[in-house]
Design a protein around this motif. Sequence first.
Motif, PDB file in Angstrom:
ATOM      1  N   GLU A 110       8.111   1.484  -2.155  1.00 21.42           N
ATOM      2  CA  GLU A 110       7.299   0.539  -2.931  1.00 21.42           C
ATOM      3  C   GLU A 110       6.230  -0.072  -2.039  1.00 21.42           C
ATOM      4  OE1 GLU A 110      10.090  -2.161  -4.682  1.00 21.42           O
ATOM      5  OE2 GLU A 110      10.356  -0.832  -6.398  1.00 21.42           O
ATOM      6  N   THR A 111       5.105  -0.418  -2.641  1.00 20.11           N
ATOM      7  CA  THR A 111       4.001  -0.963  -1.863  1.00 20.11           C
ATOM      8  C   THR A 111       3.215  -1.938  -2.731  1.00 20.11           C
ATOM      9  OG1 THR A 111       2.015  -0.344  -0.615  1.00 20.11           O
ATOM     10  CG2 THR A 111       2.515   1.004  -2.516  1.00 20.11           C
ATOM     11  N   PRO A 112       2.735  -3.042  -2.182  1.00 21.58           N
ATOM     12  CA  PRO A 112       1.919  -3.942  -3.002  1.00 21.58           C
ATOM     13  C   PRO A 112       0.589  -3.294  -3.365  1.00 21.58           C
ATOM     14  CG  PRO A 112       2.116  -4.739  -0.732  1.00 21.58           C
ATOM     15  CD  PRO A 112       2.907  -3.484  -0.813  1.00 21.58           C
ATOM     16  N   ILE A 113       0.001  -3.662  -4.496  1.00 24.12           N
ATOM     17  CA  ILE A 113      -1.345  -3.154  -4.836  1.00 24.12           C
ATOM     18  C   ILE A 113      -2.326  -3.798  -3.871  1.00 24.12           C
ATOM     19  CG2 ILE A 113      -3.215  -3.106  -6.518  1.00 24.12           C
ATOM     20  CD1 ILE A 113      -1.365  -3.013  -8.720  1.00 24.12           C
ATOM     21  N   GLN A 114      -3.157  -2.962  -3.246  1.00 20.31           N
ATOM     22  CA  GLN A 114      -4.172  -3.531  -2.355  1.00 20.31           C
ATOM     23  C   GLN A 114      -5.387  -3.926  -3.185  1.00 20.31           C
ATOM     24  OE1 GLN A 114      -4.867  -0.672   0.720  1.00 20.31           O
ATOM     25  NE2 GLN A 114      -2.669  -0.511   1.106  1.00 20.31           N
ATOM     26  N   GLN A 115      -6.164  -4.865  -2.641  1.00 19.15           N
ATOM     27  CA  GLN A 115      -7.381  -5.268  -3.341  1.00 19.15           C
ATOM     28  C   GLN A 115      -8.515  -4.348  -2.941  1.00 19.15           C
ATOM     29  OE1 GLN A 115      -7.662  -9.474  -2.366  1.00 19.15           O
ATOM     30  NE2 GLN A 115      -7.104  -9.859  -4.505  1.00 19.15           N
ATOM     31  N   ALA A 116      -9.496  -4.252  -3.844  1.00 18.87           N
ATOM     32  CA  ALA A 116     -10.663  -3.421  -3.529  1.00 18.87           C
ATOM     33  C   ALA A 116     -11.484  -4.086  -2.427  1.00 18.87           C
ATOM     34  CB  ALA A 116     -11.518  -3.244  -4.775  1.00 18.87           C
ATOM     35  N   ALA A 117     -11.970  -3.302  -1.472  1.00 16.95           N
ATOM     36  CA  ALA A 117     -12.934  -3.811  -0.502  1.00 16.95           C
ATOM     37  C   ALA A 117     -14.239  -4.078  -1.253  1.00 16.95           C
ATOM     38  CB  ALA A 117     -13.168  -2.772   0.584  1.00 16.95           C
ATOM     39  N   ALA A 118     -15.150  -4.842  -0.632  1.00 17.13           N
ATOM     40  CA  ALA A 118     -16.411  -5.177  -1.308  1.00 17.13           C
ATOM     41  C   ALA A 118     -17.152  -3.915  -1.751  1.00 17.13           C
ATOM     42  CB  ALA A 118     -17.283  -6.010  -0.381  1.00 17.13           C
ATOM     43  N   ASP A 119     -17.056  -2.859  -0.951  1.00 19.20           N
ATOM     44  CA  ASP A 119     -17.776  -1.613  -1.293  1.00 19.20           C
ATOM     45  C   ASP A 119     -16.842  -0.566  -1.879  1.00 19.20           C
ATOM     46  OD1 ASP A 119     -16.251  -1.016   0.885  1.00 19.20           O
ATOM     47  OD2 ASP A 119     -17.850  -0.009   2.006  1.00 19.20           O
ATOM     48  N   GLY A 120     -15.697  -1.002  -2.391  1.00 20.31           N
ATOM     49  CA  GLY A 120     -14.709  -0.021  -2.851  1.00 20.31           C
ATOM     50  C   GLY A 120     -14.160  -0.299  -4.230  1.00 20.31           C
ATOM     51  N   VAL A 121     -13.193   0.514  -4.619  1.00 19.26           N
ATOM     52  CA  VAL A 121     -12.538   0.368  -5.924  1.00 19.26           C
ATOM     53  C   VAL A 121     -11.036   0.575  -5.760  1.00 19.26           C
ATOM     54  CG1 VAL A 121     -14.518   1.212  -7.274  1.00 19.26           C
ATOM     55  CG2 VAL A 121     -12.823   2.853  -6.423  1.00 19.26           C
TER      56      VAL A 121
END
Length: 320
Positions: A20-31
């Motif tokens: 299991e892994t937490p959802i990562q947030q999008a980087a400013a230039d990512g999705v």
Amino acid sequence: MPRIVRPTAYGTPDVLAVTETPIQQAAADGVVVEVRAAGVNPIDWKLYSGAFHDVDDDHKDAAGIAASMPSIGLECAGVVTEVGADVTGVRVGDEVVVYPVTAAYADYVTAPATSIIGKPAGLGWAEAGSLILTGTTAVHALHAAGVGEGDTVLVHGGSGGVGLMAVQLAAAQGATVIATAAERNHALLRDLGAFPVAYGPGLADRVRAVAPQGVTAAVDFAGTDEALDVSLELVADPARISSITGGPRRAETGIKRLGYGPGEDAGAELRDAARGDLVERAGSGSLRVIVDSIFPLAEASKAHEIGIAGHAPGKLVLIP
Ligand SMILES: NC(=O)c1ccc[n+]([C@@H]2O[C@H](COP(=O)([O-])OP(=O)(O)OC[C@H]3O[C@@H](n4cnc5c(N)ncnc54)[C@H](OP(=O)(O)O)[C@@H]3O)[C@@H](O)[C@H]2O)c1
């Protein structure tokens, strides 16, 4: 909690585990993309085989996995769930093809926005998720060997992931295509516009029989001594032979060696630029993505065992 498949140690496919892994947030230039299908490629098992990296088990993360373990899964397709602050032209809900990416054997991936291309509505998830790595490699190999209209090109490993792409792309360019494969894959190769021949002893003579006009170029996706030797025997100019896999002998022959190892040409710009055209062709049906089998995430190790055996006619795909 979202899941991810990771190698827990270097070794054989039984080291793969779903964690299991937490959802990562999008980087400013990512999705962030919710994965609908992830393509399986030989690089995935090579990465944790230990062949590329020294084993370093000193520093374990929360899941008890060494921090130095590689992420696997370099391509996928899915639905955008978060868009970084600086990204324009992409919206939550967009269906996209994602390449390059790392850690795509998962429910969610983060990727730079430059890695996504809109998925044509008519392209299935499994096909979209397993198209680009092999497609861009095939484009690079054909380009490096200078394949075009009027050529007769020998494709070693024509029934594999990269080979099936190269066969179709070379035929679309107006080349005559001769492709090596096990007998059971010959009908598929004929369907895609190639003249199939069996690999193994006598290969050069079988190719000559099919191509009395001679062979002007060769692309090697099999990496065997036989593929190298037959290519050198049949193609007058070694610079018109390209190879994406195989042993160090290739370095002394004057052929084009492609990829990410020492002395190899990665062709990064060419491969990047080819992605849009490949997606468009696959979406229109003029390029077929042949999917051999689909597995749930939890059966990634089974998919890898089949992949390592090396005879799946087409792509192996994981569906979260
Ligand atoms: N350098 C790069 O950038 C790059 C990129 C992608 C892949 N690769 C490498 O290229 C290789 C092929 O990748 P792939 O995704 O196409 O693999 P794949 O889908 O597993 O295909 C393997 C192919 O090899 C053929 N084959 C098996 N044994 C053979 C033999 N003894 N002689 C001749 N052909 C044989 C198979 O034919 P049958 O099934 O008909 O027996 C099949 O066509 C892998 O080693 C991969 O790591 C390199």
